[in-house]
Design a protein around this motif. Sequence first.
Motif, PDB file in Angstrom:
ATOM      1  N   GLY A  33       4.527  -2.833   9.492  1.00  0.00           N
ATOM      2  CA  GLY A  33       3.899  -1.572   9.100  1.00  0.00           C
ATOM      3  C   GLY A  33       3.735  -1.453   7.599  1.00  0.00           C
ATOM      4  N   VAL A  34       4.772  -1.854   6.834  1.00  0.00           N
ATOM      5  CA  VAL A  34       4.711  -1.788   5.362  1.00  0.00           C
ATOM      6  C   VAL A  34       3.613  -2.713   4.841  1.00  0.00           C
ATOM      7  CG1 VAL A  34       5.955  -2.327   3.239  1.00  0.00           C
ATOM      8  CG2 VAL A  34       7.110  -1.102   5.071  1.00  0.00           C
ATOM      9  N   VAL A  35       3.593  -3.952   5.353  1.00  0.00           N
ATOM     10  CA  VAL A  35       2.548  -4.897   4.937  1.00  0.00           C
ATOM     11  C   VAL A  35       1.165  -4.367   5.321  1.00  0.00           C
ATOM     12  CG1 VAL A  35       1.635  -7.235   5.231  1.00  0.00           C
ATOM     13  CG2 VAL A  35       4.099  -6.873   5.091  1.00  0.00           C
ATOM     14  N   GLY A  36       1.070  -3.772   6.524  1.00  0.00           N
ATOM     15  CA  GLY A  36      -0.199  -3.217   6.980  1.00  0.00           C
ATOM     16  C   GLY A  36      -0.681  -2.071   6.104  1.00  0.00           C
ATOM     17  N   ILE A  37       0.250  -1.221   5.654  1.00  0.00           N
ATOM     18  CA  ILE A  37      -0.106  -0.104   4.775  1.00  0.00           C
ATOM     19  C   ILE A  37      -0.660  -0.627   3.447  1.00  0.00           C
ATOM     20  CG2 ILE A  37       0.861   1.777   3.373  1.00  0.00           C
ATOM     21  CD1 ILE A  37       2.778   2.315   5.764  1.00  0.00           C
ATOM     22  N   VAL A  38       0.058  -1.587   2.862  1.00  0.00           N
ATOM     23  CA  VAL A  38      -0.394  -2.176   1.583  1.00  0.00           C
ATOM     24  C   VAL A  38      -1.764  -2.826   1.757  1.00  0.00           C
ATOM     25  CG1 VAL A  38       0.093  -3.939  -0.160  1.00  0.00           C
ATOM     26  CG2 VAL A  38       1.956  -2.538   0.744  1.00  0.00           C
ATOM     27  N   LEU A  39      -1.940  -3.569   2.847  1.00  0.00           N
ATOM     28  CA  LEU A  39      -3.219  -4.226   3.105  1.00  0.00           C
ATOM     29  C   LEU A  39      -4.333  -3.208   3.336  1.00  0.00           C
ATOM     30  CD1 LEU A  39      -4.643  -6.940   3.519  1.00  0.00           C
ATOM     31  CD2 LEU A  39      -4.012  -6.834   5.937  1.00  0.00           C
ATOM     32  N   GLY A  40      -4.025  -2.124   4.073  1.00  0.00           N
ATOM     33  CA  GLY A  40      -5.026  -1.084   4.326  1.00  0.00           C
ATOM     34  C   GLY A  40      -5.473  -0.394   3.052  1.00  0.00           C
ATOM     35  N   VAL A  41      -4.516  -0.104   2.149  1.00  0.00           N
ATOM     36  CA  VAL A  41      -4.850   0.509   0.855  1.00  0.00           C
ATOM     37  C   VAL A  41      -5.707  -0.450   0.033  1.00  0.00           C
ATOM     38  CG1 VAL A  41      -3.901   1.331  -1.341  1.00  0.00           C
ATOM     39  CG2 VAL A  41      -2.818   2.007   0.814  1.00  0.00           C
ATOM     40  N   GLY A  42      -5.328  -1.744   0.062  1.00  0.00           N
ATOM     41  CA  GLY A  42      -6.098  -2.747  -0.671  1.00  0.00           C
ATOM     42  C   GLY A  42      -7.520  -2.868  -0.159  1.00  0.00           C
ATOM     43  N   ILE A  43      -7.689  -2.864   1.162  1.00  0.00           N
ATOM     44  CA  ILE A  43      -9.026  -2.942   1.759  1.00  0.00           C
ATOM     45  C   ILE A  43      -9.872  -1.742   1.340  1.00  0.00           C
ATOM     46  CG2 ILE A  43     -10.289  -2.782   3.956  1.00  0.00           C
ATOM     47  CD1 ILE A  43      -8.011  -4.460   5.205  1.00  0.00           C
ATOM     48  N   THR A  44      -9.250  -0.550   1.362  1.00  0.00           N
ATOM     49  CA  THR A  44      -9.966   0.667   0.975  1.00  0.00           C
ATOM     50  C   THR A  44     -10.402   0.602  -0.482  1.00  0.00           C
ATOM     51  OG1 THR A  44      -8.628   1.927   2.543  1.00  0.00           O
ATOM     52  CG2 THR A  44      -9.832   3.187   0.892  1.00  0.00           C
ATOM     53  N   PHE A  45      -9.503   0.140  -1.357  1.00  0.00           N
ATOM     54  CA  PHE A  45      -9.808   0.056  -2.794  1.00  0.00           C
ATOM     55  C   PHE A  45     -10.975  -0.898  -3.041  1.00  0.00           C
ATOM     56  CE2 PHE A  45      -9.212  -1.891  -6.995  1.00  0.00           C
ATOM     57  CZ  PHE A  45      -9.217  -0.758  -7.794  1.00  0.00           C
ATOM     58  N   VAL A  46     -10.934  -2.076  -2.408  1.00  0.00           N
ATOM     59  CA  VAL A  46     -12.007  -3.062  -2.586  1.00  0.00           C
ATOM     60  C   VAL A  46     -13.329  -2.513  -2.057  1.00  0.00           C
ATOM     61  CG1 VAL A  46     -12.850  -5.330  -1.856  1.00  0.00           C
ATOM     62  CG2 VAL A  46     -10.470  -5.053  -2.556  1.00  0.00           C
ATOM     63  N   ALA A  47     -13.300  -1.889  -0.860  1.00  0.00           N
ATOM     64  CA  ALA A  47     -14.525  -1.346  -0.264  1.00  0.00           C
ATOM     65  C   ALA A  47     -15.105  -0.226  -1.111  1.00  0.00           C
ATOM     66  CB  ALA A  47     -14.235  -0.843   1.147  1.00  0.00           C
TER      67      ALA A  47
ATOM     68  N   PHE B  77     -18.203   4.318  -3.260  1.00  0.00           N
ATOM     69  CA  PHE B  77     -17.893   5.637  -2.726  1.00  0.00           C
ATOM     70  C   PHE B  77     -16.494   6.029  -3.186  1.00  0.00           C
ATOM     71  CE2 PHE B  77     -16.809   2.583   0.677  1.00  0.00           C
ATOM     72  CZ  PHE B  77     -15.464   2.889   0.893  1.00  0.00           C
ATOM     73  N   ALA B  78     -16.113   7.261  -2.926  1.00  0.00           N
ATOM     74  CA  ALA B  78     -14.843   7.788  -3.430  1.00  0.00           C
ATOM     75  C   ALA B  78     -13.656   7.036  -2.831  1.00  0.00           C
ATOM     76  CB  ALA B  78     -14.736   9.282  -3.114  1.00  0.00           C
ATOM     77  N   PHE B  79     -12.683   6.696  -3.702  1.00  0.00           N
ATOM     78  CA  PHE B  79     -11.463   6.037  -3.244  1.00  0.00           C
ATOM     79  C   PHE B  79     -10.490   7.112  -2.787  1.00  0.00           C
ATOM     80  CE2 PHE B  79      -7.191   4.213  -4.492  1.00  0.00           C
ATOM     81  CZ  PHE B  79      -7.083   3.382  -3.392  1.00  0.00           C
ATOM     82  N   VAL B  80     -10.345   7.240  -1.476  1.00  0.00           N
ATOM     83  CA  VAL B  80      -9.473   8.262  -0.885  1.00  0.00           C
ATOM     84  C   VAL B  80      -8.493   7.579   0.053  1.00  0.00           C
ATOM     85  CG1 VAL B  80      -9.374  10.320   0.565  1.00  0.00           C
ATOM     86  CG2 VAL B  80     -11.271  10.019  -1.015  1.00  0.00           C
ATOM     87  N   ILE B  81      -7.203   7.844  -0.163  1.00  0.00           N
ATOM     88  CA  ILE B  81      -6.195   7.323   0.753  1.00  0.00           C
ATOM     89  C   ILE B  81      -5.714   8.467   1.630  1.00  0.00           C
ATOM     90  CG2 ILE B  81      -3.879   6.337   0.968  1.00  0.00           C
ATOM     91  CD1 ILE B  81      -5.997   4.369   0.099  1.00  0.00           C
ATOM     92  N   SER B  82      -5.854   8.297   2.916  1.00  0.00           N
ATOM     93  CA  SER B  82      -5.445   9.318   3.863  1.00  0.00           C
ATOM     94  C   SER B  82      -3.926   9.308   4.008  1.00  0.00           C
ATOM     95  CB  SER B  82      -6.112   9.061   5.225  1.00  0.00           C
ATOM     96  OG  SER B  82      -5.597   9.924   6.200  1.00  0.00           O
ATOM     97  N   GLY B  83      -3.278  10.313   3.419  1.00  0.00           N
ATOM     98  CA  GLY B  83      -1.819  10.422   3.530  1.00  0.00           C
ATOM     99  C   GLY B  83      -1.376  10.525   4.968  1.00  0.00           C
ATOM    100  N   GLY B  84      -2.136  11.259   5.756  1.00  0.00           N
ATOM    101  CA  GLY B  84      -1.816  11.396   7.174  1.00  0.00           C
ATOM    102  C   GLY B  84      -1.873  10.060   7.887  1.00  0.00           C
ATOM    103  N   ALA B  85      -2.877   9.228   7.518  1.00  0.00           N
ATOM    104  CA  ALA B  85      -3.010   7.912   8.156  1.00  0.00           C
ATOM    105  C   ALA B  85      -1.851   6.995   7.777  1.00  0.00           C
ATOM    106  CB  ALA B  85      -4.337   7.266   7.762  1.00  0.00           C
ATOM    107  N   VAL B  86      -1.396   7.091   6.506  1.00  0.00           N
ATOM    108  CA  VAL B  86      -0.270   6.269   6.062  1.00  0.00           C
ATOM    109  C   VAL B  86       1.000   6.658   6.824  1.00  0.00           C
ATOM    110  CG1 VAL B  86       1.243   5.727   4.115  1.00  0.00           C
ATOM    111  CG2 VAL B  86      -1.231   5.822   3.781  1.00  0.00           C
ATOM    112  N   LEU B  87       1.266   7.967   6.882  1.00  0.00           N
ATOM    113  CA  LEU B  87       2.460   8.430   7.603  1.00  0.00           C
ATOM    114  C   LEU B  87       2.363   8.098   9.090  1.00  0.00           C
ATOM    115  CD1 LEU B  87       2.982  11.932   5.919  1.00  0.00           C
ATOM    116  CD2 LEU B  87       4.377   9.877   5.602  1.00  0.00           C
ATOM    117  N   ALA B  88       1.191   8.331   9.646  1.00  0.00           N
ATOM    118  CA  ALA B  88       1.001   8.034  11.072  1.00  0.00           C
ATOM    119  C   ALA B  88       1.142   6.540  11.331  1.00  0.00           C
ATOM    120  CB  ALA B  88      -0.378   8.509  11.528  1.00  0.00           C
ATOM    121  N   GLY B  89       0.608   5.733  10.402  1.00  0.00           N
ATOM    122  CA  GLY B  89       0.695   4.281  10.558  1.00  0.00           C
ATOM    123  C   GLY B  89       2.123   3.791  10.559  1.00  0.00           C
ATOM    124  N   PHE B  90       2.922   4.287   9.610  1.00  0.00           N
ATOM    125  CA  PHE B  90       4.315   3.859   9.543  1.00  0.00           C
ATOM    126  C   PHE B  90       5.088   4.374  10.758  1.00  0.00           C
ATOM    127  CE2 PHE B  90       8.719   3.797   8.014  1.00  0.00           C
ATOM    128  CZ  PHE B  90       8.777   2.494   7.526  1.00  0.00           C
ATOM    129  N   GLY B  91       4.804   5.619  11.136  1.00  0.00           N
ATOM    130  CA  GLY B  91       5.471   6.182  12.309  1.00  0.00           C
ATOM    131  C   GLY B  91       5.111   5.421  13.572  1.00  0.00           C
TER     132      GLY B  91
END
Length: 402
Positions: free
Chosen positions: A339-353, A359-373
Amino acid sequence: MAIAALLSNKLRSGLTMLGVIIGISSVIGISSIGQGVQKSTEESLRGLGTDILQVMAGEAESGGISQGQGSVSTLTWEDAQAIAEQAPSATVVSAYLQRSAQVVYGAENTTTTVYGTDLNFPEANNTFPATGRFFNEEELDAAASVVVIAPTVQENLFPPNVDPIGETIRIQGEVYDVIGVMEEKGAQGPMDRDDAVYIPLTAMSARIIGNNSLMGTSVNGIYLKGEDESQLEALQFQAENILRLRHDIDVPENDDFRISNQADILETLNTILGLLTGMIVAVAGISLVVGGIGIANIMLVSVVERTREIGIRKALGATDSTILNQFLTESIVISGAGGVVGIVLGVGITFVAANLFSFAFVISGGAVLAGFGLSTAVGLIAGVVPARNAAKLDPIDALRSD
């Protein structure tokens, strides 16, 4: 102990985590990218103004097939002037013509959108010159050969060290003096709002379009601006009635124009983007199910492989709950790490995209919490059956195992 057990089989542990990593990174990446695109689109539309109505000309049909909105000349500059005079709710009215054309400066050329506009166009579109000026009433009346360019056209035609103001460019072979450069507005979906040039509506009609309606100067559309969003409904009602009277239309079904509301477009677009993002996130969530199955399989194999170890632990006094906790912990650790690796990778993918597609760089806090949970829950659920199997092993039978 759980970490040591996982590190003793690094490759297997890494492959087991892969399903969770892909699932979490997909959920976070897709939801964040969706929110970023939604935010950028919303900002772009709000930049145009949500207190604006756009009147579009009618559409022609050929063989029963529509040729698209604006494919026939049903609106005129005089229509716009009538609305400005007769609609109490209208604060700004602006008519425009629009064509794609080649623009040339020296040896450089580019194809861009040419707008023929009146004096109210900057205020109606919330787009003003950053340097220089817009054309004035005298230049509009005289169909003067003056042009205001947008930043992308400046970048495509002029070297960085050349000030375009005072230079001349050619549009469809006609020479125009550059008198201003518009402020940067960015992209609106696939459309670059900075890739355009603006000339007087009279010059556009006479030199580039070359055809007028029998009722006056043809235009592709009219922008109507109200005091605020609350006035748009009244403004639309007034504009529709004025145009129907001028066009001799008795029933609304025969309207040869269409009026769109910017605020309604924004609301509809946000709804569509939200639904699409939710659907894709749900599909990406399937990876988490696959990851959970992978964890369950590996933990079941691990129980079989470590039967003798479990027997020794039980013989030394380990209780069923201790064995249960040991294997559950291993399952949660492996999914949590994924989950931790997936979160870091997901943030990285969003930043690159976000940087790649602007487009706006937005990290969904809800998605991060939901992902780890979710990753922790997947590990817990996937580890229950293998852990129970391990805890129920008879120590004598376990010690006899090869």
